[in-house]
Design a protein around this motif. Structure first.
Motif, PDB file in Angstrom:
ATOM      1  N   HIS A 140      -6.718   8.789   6.041  1.00 54.58           N
ATOM      2  CA  HIS A 140      -6.066   8.542   4.612  1.00 54.58           C
ATOM      3  C   HIS A 140      -6.752   8.986   3.197  1.00 54.58           C
ATOM      4  O   HIS A 140      -6.094   8.148   2.471  1.00 54.58           O
ATOM      5  CB  HIS A 140      -5.707   7.371   4.577  1.00 54.58           C
ATOM      6  CG  HIS A 140      -5.459   5.819   3.495  1.00 54.58           C
ATOM      7  ND1 HIS A 140      -3.892   6.060   3.723  1.00 54.58           N
ATOM      8  CD2 HIS A 140      -5.811   5.438   2.667  1.00 54.58           C
ATOM      9  CE1 HIS A 140      -3.525   5.475   2.213  1.00 54.58           C
ATOM     10  NE2 HIS A 140      -4.543   5.358   1.691  1.00 54.58           N
TER      11      HIS A 140
ATOM     12  N   HIS B 237      -4.033   2.006  -7.803  1.00 52.79           N
ATOM     13  CA  HIS B 237      -4.414   2.272  -6.572  1.00 52.79           C
ATOM     14  C   HIS B 237      -5.771   3.603  -6.869  1.00 52.79           C
ATOM     15  O   HIS B 237      -6.653   3.444  -5.110  1.00 52.79           O
ATOM     16  CB  HIS B 237      -3.041   2.152  -5.233  1.00 52.79           C
ATOM     17  CG  HIS B 237      -4.037   2.861  -3.660  1.00 52.79           C
ATOM     18  ND1 HIS B 237      -5.333   2.410  -3.226  1.00 52.79           N
ATOM     19  CD2 HIS B 237      -3.742   3.941  -3.200  1.00 52.79           C
ATOM     20  CE1 HIS B 237      -5.386   1.821  -2.131  1.00 52.79           C
ATOM     21  NE2 HIS B 237      -4.342   3.490  -2.295  1.00 52.79           N
TER      22      HIS B 237
ATOM     23  N   HIS C 227       1.593   4.143  -3.013  1.00 46.62           N
ATOM     24  CA  HIS C 227       1.368   6.031  -2.653  1.00 46.62           C
ATOM     25  C   HIS C 227       2.477   6.998  -3.347  1.00 46.62           C
ATOM     26  O   HIS C 227       2.585   8.097  -3.219  1.00 46.62           O
ATOM     27  CB  HIS C 227       0.800   6.264  -1.357  1.00 46.62           C
ATOM     28  CG  HIS C 227      -0.655   6.030  -0.817  1.00 46.62           C
ATOM     29  ND1 HIS C 227      -1.164   7.377  -0.580  1.00 46.62           N
ATOM     30  CD2 HIS C 227      -1.065   5.328  -0.465  1.00 46.62           C
ATOM     31  CE1 HIS C 227      -2.559   6.704  -0.172  1.00 46.62           C
ATOM     32  NE2 HIS C 227      -2.454   5.010  -0.634  1.00 46.62           N
TER      33      HIS C 227
ATOM     34  N   HIS D 174      -9.529   5.605  -4.722  1.00 48.55           N
ATOM     35  CA  HIS D 174      -8.981   7.367  -3.308  1.00 48.55           C
ATOM     36  C   HIS D 174     -10.458   7.829  -4.515  1.00 48.55           C
ATOM     37  O   HIS D 174     -10.407   9.484  -3.637  1.00 48.55           O
ATOM     38  CB  HIS D 174      -7.911   7.493  -3.785  1.00 48.55           C
ATOM     39  CG  HIS D 174      -6.814   6.985  -2.384  1.00 48.55           C
ATOM     40  ND1 HIS D 174      -7.178   7.740  -1.283  1.00 48.55           N
ATOM     41  CD2 HIS D 174      -5.872   6.237  -2.545  1.00 48.55           C
ATOM     42  CE1 HIS D 174      -6.447   6.985  -0.187  1.00 48.55           C
ATOM     43  NE2 HIS D 174      -5.464   5.331  -1.046  1.00 48.55           N
TER      44      HIS D 174
ATOM     45  N   HIS E 164       0.656  -1.328   0.171  1.00 48.29           N
ATOM     46  CA  HIS E 164       0.065  -0.241   0.203  1.00 48.29           C
ATOM     47  C   HIS E 164       0.938   1.685  -0.086  1.00 48.29           C
ATOM     48  O   HIS E 164       0.416   2.225  -0.509  1.00 48.29           O
ATOM     49  CB  HIS E 164      -0.846   0.241   0.841  1.00 48.29           C
ATOM     50  CG  HIS E 164      -2.158   0.981   1.567  1.00 48.29           C
ATOM     51  ND1 HIS E 164      -3.274   1.256   1.914  1.00 48.29           N
ATOM     52  CD2 HIS E 164      -2.043   1.974   0.898  1.00 48.29           C
ATOM     53  CE1 HIS E 164      -3.619   2.202   1.739  1.00 48.29           C
ATOM     54  NE2 HIS E 164      -3.328   2.755   1.065  1.00 48.29           N
TER      55      HIS E 164
HETATM   56 ZN   LIG Z   1      -4.322   4.369   0.263  1.00 47.97          ZN
END
Ligand SMILES: [Zn+2]
Ligand SMILES: [Zn+2]
Length: 299
Positions: free
Chosen positions: A230, A151, A143, A155, A139
């Motif tokens: 997050h 990913h 980012h 988001h 993860h």
């Molecule tokens: Zn994330």
């Protein structure tokens, strides 16, 4: 104290201890099962789906944010990903990673007899740590590398709900499910228990539910407060609280941030449809092709 006050206080206490109680119940359930002679993976699937349904219902009992209330469009999207996860993603992960790893382990004669001698709770804790440690680094990598393109759809969610942990680009869903747990000798019940706990905490951490858990719980496990932060708006702001379920790892590696966010989403909170979520990683390539075409048009 009026009856309404008593009911409100009782409800608050019930939700406060609901997460730790659910984890204890899951642990107890798997510890009571005899060592599996037959395949119990269907029990893991049934329990995981049962937890998602249960947590989703809780959203209507003790809602966190009105703006995150589940509507028909969000429900159908979540349902699509739940079905996709349990019919395709989980099976692809088993076939492409877990089974080859187990076969390689056997071929190389690698064994960890010490893990078999641990008490059940320690086996589950070790399995949970292995799963979470892998997820944390994958993860975090997402980012901080071009893997962000896989990913980012997760988001772009503009609200959080129980099953939202499973909503995202399929490549990302596959990558974060990778684990080296198959390299260790652990009873299947302990592995399934660790996976059930991991799934339950992830469902709690994405749910539109006001839990307000005890401080010790939030010190160890990821909560909706940590995970909503997050998911906050702004790319830079999302680089914290990477742990799916074991927030202690963020505390260990200096990526923990306290707080929460009621507003979530990326790119001016642009909600993506399922096809956009699937095609999102191709955006840099399409942009490159487009700029190449406009350059040749300029010449
Ligand atoms: Zn994330
Ligand atoms: Zn999330």
């Amino acid at each position: 104290m009026t009856v309404v006050n008593i009911v409100t206080a009782a409800k608050g206490q019930l939700f406060r201890y609901l997460q730790p109680a659910a984890l204890a119940l899951i642990l107890w359930f798997w510890s009571r099962l005899p060592d599996a002679a037959e395949d119990t993976s269907w029990m893991l699937t049934a329990m995981s789906i049962g937890i998602l349904v249960g947590v989703q219902i809780l959203e209507f009992v003790n809602e966190r944010h009105v703006g995150w209330r589940l509507n028909r469009r969000e429900f159908l999207t979540d349902l699509f990903y739940v079905v996709l996860y349990f019919t395709v993603i989980a099976k692809v992960g088993t076939a492409l990673v877990d089974e080859p790893l187990a076969a390689a382990k056997q071929a190389l004669g690698f064994s960890t007899p010490w893990t078999l001698r641990l008490p059940f709770v320690a086996q589950v804790g070790f399995g949970f740590f292995l799963i979470e440690f892998g997820q944390y680094w994958m993860h975090r990598l997402m980012h901080n590398s071009p893997l962000w393109w896989t990913h980012a759809p997760h988001h772009h969610l503009t609200q959080l709900n129980a099953a939202k942990g499973l909503v995202g680009n399929p490549v990302e869903l596959f990558l974060v499910s990778l684990s080296v747990i198959a390299c260790f000798d652990l009873p299947l019940n302990a592995v399934f228990c660790a996976l059930s706990i991991d799934g339950a905490v992830a469902a709690f951490a994405h749910a539109n539910v006001r839990f307000d858990p005890p401080r010790w719980y939030a010190y160890v496990f990821t909560t909706i407060e940590h995970h909503s932060l997050h998911h906050t708006v702004g790319y830079e702001e999302t680089r914290c609280n990477y742990a799916n379920a074991f927030i202690l790892i963020d505390r260990m590696f200096g990526t923990f941030r306290a707080g929460e966010s009621a507003v979530v989403g990326q790119d001016q909170r642009q909600r993506l449809a399922i096809t956009q979520q699937f095609l999102f990683p191709l955006r840099p390539l399409l942009a490159l092709l487009k700029s190449g075409r406009s350059m040749s048009a300029d010449v």
